[in-house]
Design a protein around this motif. Structure first.
Motif, PDB file in Angstrom:
ATOM      1  N   LYS A   1       0.856  -1.202   0.000  1.00 42.69           N
ATOM      2  CA  LYS A   1       0.000   0.000   0.000  1.00 42.69           C
ATOM      3  C   LYS A   1       0.891   1.252   0.000  1.00 42.69           C
ATOM      4  O   LYS A   1       0.613   2.233  -0.705  1.00 42.69           O
ATOM      5  CB  LYS A   1      -0.903  -0.030   1.247  1.00 42.69           C
ATOM      6  N   MET A   2       1.951   1.234   0.787  1.00 42.21           N
ATOM      7  CA  MET A   2       2.882   2.372   0.813  1.00 42.21           C
ATOM      8  C   MET A   2       3.495   2.581  -0.576  1.00 42.21           C
ATOM      9  O   MET A   2       3.621   3.707  -1.060  1.00 42.21           O
ATOM     10  CB  MET A   2       3.959   2.088   1.868  1.00 42.21           C
TER      11      MET A   2
ATOM     12  N   ASP B   1       2.138   1.723  -3.392  1.00 46.15           N
ATOM     13  CA  ASP B   1       1.055   2.229  -4.241  1.00 46.15           C
ATOM     14  C   ASP B   1       0.947   3.753  -4.093  1.00 46.15           C
ATOM     15  O   ASP B   1       0.803   4.474  -5.079  1.00 46.15           O
ATOM     16  CB  ASP B   1      -0.262   1.550  -3.834  1.00 46.15           C
ATOM     17  N   THR B   2       1.054   4.235  -2.884  1.00 49.29           N
ATOM     18  CA  THR B   2       0.972   5.683  -2.640  1.00 49.29           C
ATOM     19  C   THR B   2       2.154   6.395  -3.295  1.00 49.29           C
ATOM     20  O   THR B   2       1.997   7.450  -3.913  1.00 49.29           O
ATOM     21  CB  THR B   2       0.947   5.953  -1.113  1.00 49.29           C
ATOM     22  N   HIS B   3       3.331   5.813  -3.186  1.00 49.89           N
ATOM     23  CA  HIS B   3       4.510   6.420  -3.819  1.00 49.89           C
ATOM     24  C   HIS B   3       4.310   6.560  -5.332  1.00 49.89           C
ATOM     25  O   HIS B   3       4.773   7.528  -5.944  1.00 49.89           O
ATOM     26  CB  HIS B   3       5.763   5.574  -3.532  1.00 49.89           C
TER      27      HIS B   3
ATOM     28  N   GLN C   1       1.669   7.172  -6.960  1.00 54.91           N
ATOM     29  CA  GLN C   1       0.623   8.132  -7.370  1.00 54.91           C
ATOM     30  C   GLN C   1       1.236   9.203  -8.296  1.00 54.91           C
ATOM     31  O   GLN C   1       2.203   9.867  -7.932  1.00 54.91           O
ATOM     32  CB  GLN C   1       0.043   8.791  -6.108  1.00 54.91           C
TER      33      GLN C   1
ATOM     34  N   LEU D   1      -4.969  -1.335  -4.822  1.00 52.48           N
ATOM     35  CA  LEU D   1      -3.630  -0.861  -5.203  1.00 52.48           C
ATOM     36  C   LEU D   1      -3.631  -0.391  -6.667  1.00 52.48           C
ATOM     37  O   LEU D   1      -2.921  -0.947  -7.502  1.00 52.48           O
ATOM     38  CB  LEU D   1      -2.610  -2.003  -5.020  1.00 52.48           C
TER      39      LEU D   1
ATOM     40  N   ASN E   1      -2.489   2.241  -8.354  1.00 49.74           N
ATOM     41  CA  ASN E   1      -1.251   2.762  -8.979  1.00 49.74           C
ATOM     42  C   ASN E   1      -0.257   1.629  -9.199  1.00 49.74           C
ATOM     43  O   ASN E   1       0.413   1.550 -10.229  1.00 49.74           O
ATOM     44  CB  ASN E   1      -0.622   3.832  -8.094  1.00 49.74           C
TER      45      ASN E   1
END
Ligand SMILES: N[C@@H](CCC(=O)N[C@@H](CS)C(=O)NCC(=O)O)C(=O)O
Length: 209
Positions: free
Chosen positions: A142-143, A145-147, A149, A184, A186
């Motif tokens: 998840k982390m 995935d955020t990166h 974005q 997820l 991204n």
């Protein structure tokens, strides 16, 4: 001629094979590890005292540790532009952190999940431990995935060694059957982009064993 020692279903070997493909580098591979043995024999330990795979032999140069091998191959054989591992210090450092992070953090978190689901008969699995481990590794994805974005690849506008190492582990996440994953989007977009790379298809996108 480059020789790579290690079985083809090892994630750490797969990264190296994929990198050779990106660099259009010929090599030979010798099976070692698990059912193939060899990695605890004196000849192998003389090359690699850790007894782990992969080991790279390039003429009289011997190197172990998969991510060190990736860096060496990109530096030694990359084209002058070296988009896989650019020379600019900040860009290179940003790529390096993903190489370090995969080995220090992601691999430790994903290994128990992979071993439980892929290499342990269902009846022998510790379901409580697996649920906990899945949650922990899911949080790492998840982390990531955020990166991702607003990004196409992990560090630059083009494909780098960061995408090689994370892509090899991503197969061991998206390839698992029968698990629930957080959303997820991204990461999934990035992962589908990897599927356009022949080296990924040939060496990484294989049944998990
Ligand atoms: N940090 C090392 C880890 C090497 C490692 O643990 N390799 C595993 C395979 S992924 C291994 O040697 N397992 C023992 C075996 O295959 O017999 C690297 O990145 O090269």
């Amino acid at each position: 001629m480059i020789t790579i020692w290690g079985r083809a279903n090892s994630v750490n070997v797969q990264k190296v094979l994929w990198c050779c493909d990106e660099l259009v580098l010929p090599y030979e591979r010798i099976d070692a590890g698990m059912q193939f043995g060899r990695n605890n024999e004196p000849e192998y330990l003389a090359m690699n005292p850790t007894g782990r795979i992969p080991t790279l032999v390039d003429g009289d140069f011997v190197l172990w540790e998969s991510n060190s091998i990736l860096r060496y191959l990109a530096l030694q054989y990359g084209p002058p532009s070296n988009l896989l591992y650019p020379a600019e210090p900040k860009t290179r450092a940003a790529i390096d952190r993903w190489l370090d992070w995969t080995l220090t953090t992601l691999q430790l978190a994903e290994r128990p999940v992979f071993w439980s689901i892929v290499r342990t008969p269902a009846a022998e699995r510790d379901q409580a431990a697996l649920a906990k481990d899945l949650q922990a590794v899911g949080a790492l994805w998840k982390m990531l995935d955020t990166h991702l974005q607003g990004r196409f690849f992990f560090e630059t506008d083009t494909f780098t060694l960061a995408d090689v190492v994370l892509g090899a582990y991503a197969k061991r996440w998206f390839g698992l059957e029968g698990i629930e994953r957080p959303s997820l989007p991204n990461l999934e977009r990035w992962y589908s982009r990897l599927a356009t790379r022949p080296g990924f298809r040939k060496y990484v996108d294989l049944p998990l064993t």
